[in-house]
Motif scaffolding. Structure first.
Motif, PDB file in Angstrom:
ATOM      1  N   ILE A  86       0.812  -1.220   0.000  1.00 13.11           N
ATOM      2  CA  ILE A  86       0.000   0.000   0.000  1.00 13.11           C
ATOM      3  C   ILE A  86       0.844   1.268   0.000  1.00 13.11           C
ATOM      4  CG2 ILE A  86      -1.972  -1.129   1.091  1.00 13.11           C
ATOM      5  CD1 ILE A  86      -1.150   0.171   3.719  1.00 13.11           C
ATOM      6  N   SER A  87       2.131   1.155   0.318  1.00 13.40           N
ATOM      7  CA  SER A  87       2.991   2.339   0.277  1.00 13.40           C
ATOM      8  C   SER A  87       3.155   2.865  -1.148  1.00 13.40           C
ATOM      9  CB  SER A  87       4.366   2.013   0.868  1.00 13.40           C
ATOM     10  OG  SER A  87       5.046   1.051   0.074  1.00 13.40           O
ATOM     11  N   THR A  88       2.788   2.060  -2.147  1.00 13.76           N
ATOM     12  CA  THR A  88       2.908   2.505  -3.539  1.00 13.76           C
ATOM     13  C   THR A  88       1.728   3.362  -3.976  1.00 13.76           C
ATOM     14  OG1 THR A  88       1.808   0.521  -4.406  1.00 13.76           O
ATOM     15  CG2 THR A  88       4.197   0.429  -4.143  1.00 13.76           C
ATOM     16  N   PHE A  89       0.632   3.384  -3.209  1.00 18.65           N
ATOM     17  CA  PHE A  89      -0.588   4.048  -3.663  1.00 18.65           C
ATOM     18  C   PHE A  89      -0.369   5.520  -3.995  1.00 18.65           C
ATOM     19  CE2 PHE A  89      -3.903   1.069  -1.484  1.00 18.65           C
ATOM     20  CZ  PHE A  89      -3.463   0.030  -2.287  1.00 18.65           C
ATOM     21  N   SER A  90       0.274   6.243  -3.094  1.00 18.49           N
ATOM     22  CA  SER A  90       0.461   7.679  -3.318  1.00 18.49           C
ATOM     23  C   SER A  90       1.403   7.942  -4.490  1.00 18.49           C
ATOM     24  CB  SER A  90       1.003   8.347  -2.051  1.00 18.49           C
ATOM     25  OG  SER A  90       2.269   7.801  -1.697  1.00 18.49           O
ATOM     26  N   LYS A  91       2.326   7.026  -4.722  1.00 18.94           N
ATOM     27  CA  LYS A  91       3.292   7.207  -5.806  1.00 18.94           C
ATOM     28  C   LYS A  91       2.659   6.926  -7.173  1.00 18.94           C
ATOM     29  CE  LYS A  91       6.918   5.542  -2.672  1.00 18.94           C
ATOM     30  NZ  LYS A  91       7.590   6.814  -2.411  1.00 18.94           N
ATOM     31  N   LEU A  92       1.719   5.972  -7.209  1.00 15.58           N
ATOM     32  CA  LEU A  92       1.109   5.564  -8.473  1.00 15.58           C
ATOM     33  C   LEU A  92      -0.148   6.358  -8.804  1.00 15.58           C
ATOM     34  CD1 LEU A  92       1.444   1.680  -8.096  1.00 15.58           C
ATOM     35  CD2 LEU A  92       2.758   3.145  -9.638  1.00 15.58           C
ATOM     36  N   ALA A  93      -0.692   7.065  -7.846  1.00 17.06           N
ATOM     37  CA  ALA A  93      -1.960   7.771  -8.047  1.00 17.06           C
ATOM     38  C   ALA A  93      -1.883   8.738  -9.224  1.00 17.06           C
ATOM     39  CB  ALA A  93      -2.334   8.535  -6.777  1.00 17.06           C
ATOM     40  N   GLY A  94      -2.922   8.686 -10.054  1.00 16.13           N
ATOM     41  CA  GLY A  94      -3.016   9.613 -11.172  1.00 16.13           C
ATOM     42  C   GLY A  94      -2.441   9.108 -12.471  1.00 16.13           C
ATOM     43  N   LYS A  95      -1.816   7.919 -12.454  1.00 19.44           N
ATOM     44  CA  LYS A  95      -1.289   7.345 -13.692  1.00 19.44           C
ATOM     45  C   LYS A  95      -1.755   5.889 -13.783  1.00 19.44           C
ATOM     46  CE  LYS A  95       3.080   6.420 -13.965  1.00 19.44           C
ATOM     47  NZ  LYS A  95       4.542   6.565 -13.964  1.00 19.44           N
ATOM     48  N   PRO A  96      -1.937   5.381 -14.994  1.00 21.26           N
ATOM     49  CA  PRO A  96      -2.377   3.990 -15.125  1.00 21.26           C
ATOM     50  C   PRO A  96      -1.375   3.035 -14.476  1.00 21.26           C
ATOM     51  CG  PRO A  96      -2.582   5.143 -17.212  1.00 21.26           C
ATOM     52  CD  PRO A  96      -1.802   6.050 -16.305  1.00 21.26           C
ATOM     53  N   HIS A  97      -1.891   2.081 -13.724  1.00 23.27           N
ATOM     54  CA  HIS A  97      -1.019   1.113 -13.059  1.00 23.27           C
ATOM     55  C   HIS A  97      -1.803  -0.155 -12.763  1.00 23.27           C
ATOM     56  CE1 HIS A  97      -2.964   3.385  -9.740  1.00 23.27           C
ATOM     57  NE2 HIS A  97      -2.957   2.214  -9.108  1.00 23.27           N
ATOM     58  N   ALA A  98      -1.092  -1.154 -12.267  1.00 24.05           N
ATOM     59  CA  ALA A  98      -1.710  -2.431 -11.902  1.00 24.05           C
ATOM     60  C   ALA A  98      -1.586  -2.631 -10.400  1.00 24.05           C
ATOM     61  CB  ALA A  98      -1.031  -3.585 -12.644  1.00 24.05           C
ATOM     62  N   ILE A  99      -2.489  -3.433  -9.855  1.00 23.61           N
ATOM     63  CA  ILE A  99      -2.449  -3.810  -8.447  1.00 23.61           C
ATOM     64  C   ILE A  99      -2.151  -5.304  -8.386  1.00 23.61           C
ATOM     65  CG2 ILE A  99      -3.787  -4.057  -6.320  1.00 23.61           C
ATOM     66  CD1 ILE A  99      -3.017  -1.183  -6.942  1.00 23.61           C
ATOM     67  N   LYS A 123     -10.259   4.716  -8.979  1.00 25.73           N
ATOM     68  CA  LYS A 123     -10.181   6.180  -8.951  1.00 25.73           C
ATOM     69  C   LYS A 123      -8.735   6.640  -8.941  1.00 25.73           C
ATOM     70  CE  LYS A 123     -11.886  10.198  -6.377  1.00 25.73           C
ATOM     71  NZ  LYS A 123     -12.681  10.654  -5.199  1.00 25.73           N
ATOM     72  N   GLN A 124      -7.865   5.863  -8.310  1.00 26.40           N
ATOM     73  CA  GLN A 124      -6.442   6.192  -8.268  1.00 26.40           C
ATOM     74  C   GLN A 124      -5.749   5.973  -9.607  1.00 26.40           C
ATOM     75  OE1 GLN A 124      -6.034   7.966  -5.323  1.00 26.40           O
ATOM     76  NE2 GLN A 124      -4.281   6.742  -4.719  1.00 26.40           N
ATOM     77  N   GLY A 125      -6.346   5.136 -10.481  1.00 28.94           N
ATOM     78  CA  GLY A 125      -5.754   4.879 -11.789  1.00 28.94           C
ATOM     79  C   GLY A 125      -5.473   3.419 -12.096  1.00 28.94           C
ATOM     80  N   ALA A 126      -5.911   2.505 -11.226  1.00 32.45           N
ATOM     81  CA  ALA A 126      -5.662   1.081 -11.472  1.00 32.45           C
ATOM     82  C   ALA A 126      -6.468   0.595 -12.681  1.00 32.45           C
ATOM     83  CB  ALA A 126      -6.026   0.257 -10.242  1.00 32.45           C
ATOM     84  N   VAL A 127      -5.777  -0.026 -13.617  1.00 30.68           N
ATOM     85  CA  VAL A 127      -6.442  -0.572 -14.804  1.00 30.68           C
ATOM     86  C   VAL A 127      -6.453  -2.101 -14.795  1.00 30.68           C
ATOM     87  CG1 VAL A 127      -5.894   1.446 -16.217  1.00 30.68           C
ATOM     88  CG2 VAL A 127      -4.287  -0.482 -16.141  1.00 30.68           C
ATOM     89  N   HIS A 128      -5.735  -2.681 -13.833  1.00 32.38           N
ATOM     90  CA  HIS A 128      -5.657  -4.140 -13.729  1.00 32.38           C
ATOM     91  C   HIS A 128      -5.500  -4.477 -12.254  1.00 32.38           C
ATOM     92  CE1 HIS A 128      -5.051  -7.946 -15.942  1.00 32.38           C
ATOM     93  NE2 HIS A 128      -4.396  -8.307 -14.853  1.00 32.38           N
ATOM     94  N   VAL A 129      -6.375  -5.339 -11.745  1.00 29.40           N
ATOM     95  CA  VAL A 129      -6.344  -5.683 -10.328  1.00 29.40           C
ATOM     96  C   VAL A 129      -6.286  -7.194 -10.169  1.00 29.40           C
ATOM     97  CG1 VAL A 129      -7.579  -5.599  -8.127  1.00 29.40           C
ATOM     98  CG2 VAL A 129      -7.615  -3.607  -9.657  1.00 29.40           C
ATOM     99  N   ALA A 130      -5.159  -7.679  -9.655  1.00 31.72           N
ATOM    100  CA  ALA A 130      -5.006  -9.105  -9.377  1.00 31.72           C
ATOM    101  C   ALA A 130      -5.554  -9.377  -7.981  1.00 31.72           C
ATOM    102  CB  ALA A 130      -3.538  -9.515  -9.472  1.00 31.72           C
ATOM    103  N   LEU A 131      -6.535 -10.245  -7.880  1.00 28.97           N
ATOM    104  CA  LEU A 131      -7.188 -10.522  -6.611  1.00 28.97           C
ATOM    105  C   LEU A 131      -6.350 -11.476  -5.772  1.00 28.97           C
ATOM    106  CD1 LEU A 131     -10.832 -10.912  -7.972  1.00 28.97           C
ATOM    107  CD2 LEU A 131      -9.804  -8.906  -6.854  1.00 28.97           C
ATOM    108  N   PRO A 132      -6.486 -11.434  -4.450  1.00 29.40           N
ATOM    109  CA  PRO A 132      -5.710 -12.318  -3.577  1.00 29.40           C
ATOM    110  C   PRO A 132      -5.990 -13.785  -3.884  1.00 29.40           C
ATOM    111  CG  PRO A 132      -6.780 -10.580  -2.303  1.00 29.40           C
ATOM    112  CD  PRO A 132      -7.361 -10.513  -3.682  1.00 29.40           C
ATOM    113  N   PRO A 133      -4.973 -14.637  -3.806  1.00 31.99           N
ATOM    114  CA  PRO A 133      -5.148 -16.059  -4.156  1.00 31.99           C
ATOM    115  C   PRO A 133      -6.172 -16.786  -3.296  1.00 31.99           C
ATOM    116  CG  PRO A 133      -2.823 -15.490  -4.057  1.00 31.99           C
ATOM    117  CD  PRO A 133      -3.574 -14.317  -3.511  1.00 31.99           C
ATOM    118  N   GLU A 134      -6.424 -16.295  -2.077  1.00 32.72           N
ATOM    119  CA  GLU A 134      -7.349 -16.987  -1.181  1.00 32.72           C
ATOM    120  C   GLU A 134      -8.805 -16.601  -1.407  1.00 32.72           C
ATOM    121  OE1 GLU A 134      -6.119 -13.241   1.095  1.00 32.72           O
ATOM    122  OE2 GLU A 134      -5.211 -14.667  -0.291  1.00 32.72           O
TER     123      GLU A 134
END
Length: 306
Positions: A105-118, A135-146
């Motif tokens: 989660i420390s990457t959130f502020s750094k990635l905000a406003g530009k397209p990125h993946a989670i 809203k932050q710019g995530a275009v791809h979200v990998a869900l937790p394996p569990e």
């Protein structure tokens, strides 16, 4: 599915293990030339101490993958704790021409406003979290394996701009720690670990006191002993809104793994045959899909034929 806009895609996750530079270069060269995957994650997500051993080959790997038409994603660390590790993430975010995958989660502020993946190491369990990430710019979200299928199905209708991805193959990541289990097992400290994790290219199996397979250790990371294999669950996942599937690299033939998944997704191979093909590639492995069925993760749940 023939429509490219709705055709399910495959993502090759970053190599979680401590592979030597030559192996990584050859591995990604073959992925670039032969693997039917749309996205490829590269970089160090587990331990920053490993990166200097292959940092010099990363630019060539990225260029080779991009030249083959793959979308390249740079993966960040799961647990940055040191100033130099935070600086590494700053460097990733500043890289032009590639998506960055946030794994902490420390990457959130750094990635905000530009397209990125989670990445799959960030907990995305509900629609509020998903809406925030989009809203932050995530275009791809990998869900937790569990995450079970029921939860994925409930979340999928709320994905407005991001593609949702399920962990579909490979040992499941269960935990990350500031302590290095690999070093401790070998009787050395984390600071002078001698990089002993390079002796176990698919992780070090850990048994219970009764001698039963239990977990696998990968430096500071804990993985499942069993290999997640959702090739028999792909159609059900697609029907419930999952648009991408992550294959985690291991030392088996990952091109053949990707091809088996691609054939099942495209209807060129039925799920039962796909399972046989995967089993033949890893004859000593145990496979599991318990998490997606809401069961203990180590269980293998038979999927009824459609």
């Amino acid at each position: 599915m023939s429509d490219d806009a709705t055709r399910p895609t495959l993502t090759l996750g970053t190599v979680l293990f401590n592979w030597p530079a030559d192996r990584l270069r050859d591995f990604y060269a073959r992925i670039a030339d032969e693997a039917p995957v749309e996205r490829v994650c590269v970089g160090e997500a587990v331990c920053s101490k490993r990166l200097p051993f292959y940092d010099e080959v990363l630019p060539d790997i990225v260029e080779r993958l991009k030249a083959s038409g793959k979308t390249v994603i740079l993966s960040s660390l799961m647990l940055p704790t040191l100033p130099r590790e935070r600086a590494m993430i700053d460097g990733l975010v500043a890289t032009d021409g590639v998506l960055v995958e946030g794994n902490d989660i420390s990457t959130f502020s750094k990635l905000a406003g530009k397209p990125h993946a989670i990445g799959p190491f960030i907990n995305v369990y509900n629609e509020g979290t998903l809406a925030f990430l989009e809203k932050q710019g995530a275009v791809h979200v990998a869900l937790p394996p569990e995450m079970p299928l029921t939860a994925m199905a409930a979340l999928a209708p709320h994905a407005k701009t991001a593609t949702l991805e399920a962990w579909a193959f490979g040992r499941a990541p269960l935990a990350i720690s500031a302590r290095c289990y690999h070093a401790r097992i070998h009787g050395v400290s984390k600071d002078s670990c001698q990089f002993v994790c390079n002796q176990d290219l698919d992780g070090l199996p850990v048994d219970t006191l009764e001698g039963r397979p239990f977990l696998a250790v990968n430096g500071v990371q804990t993985l499942s002993d069993a290999y997640v294999n959702l090739i028999g669950d792909l159609r059900g996942l697609c029907a419930r809104g999952i648009g991408s599937f992550r294959l985690s690299p291991h030392t088996c033939d990952m091109v053949a793994v990707a091809q088996a998944f691609r054939d099942v997704l495209d209807g060129a191979c039925d799920p039962a045959e796909g399972e046989r093909r995967i089993a033949a590639l890893l004859p000593q492995a145990r496979f599991a899909n318990g998490f997606v069925h809401g069961k203990p993760g180590h269980q293998r749940i038979a999927v009824a034929a459609e």
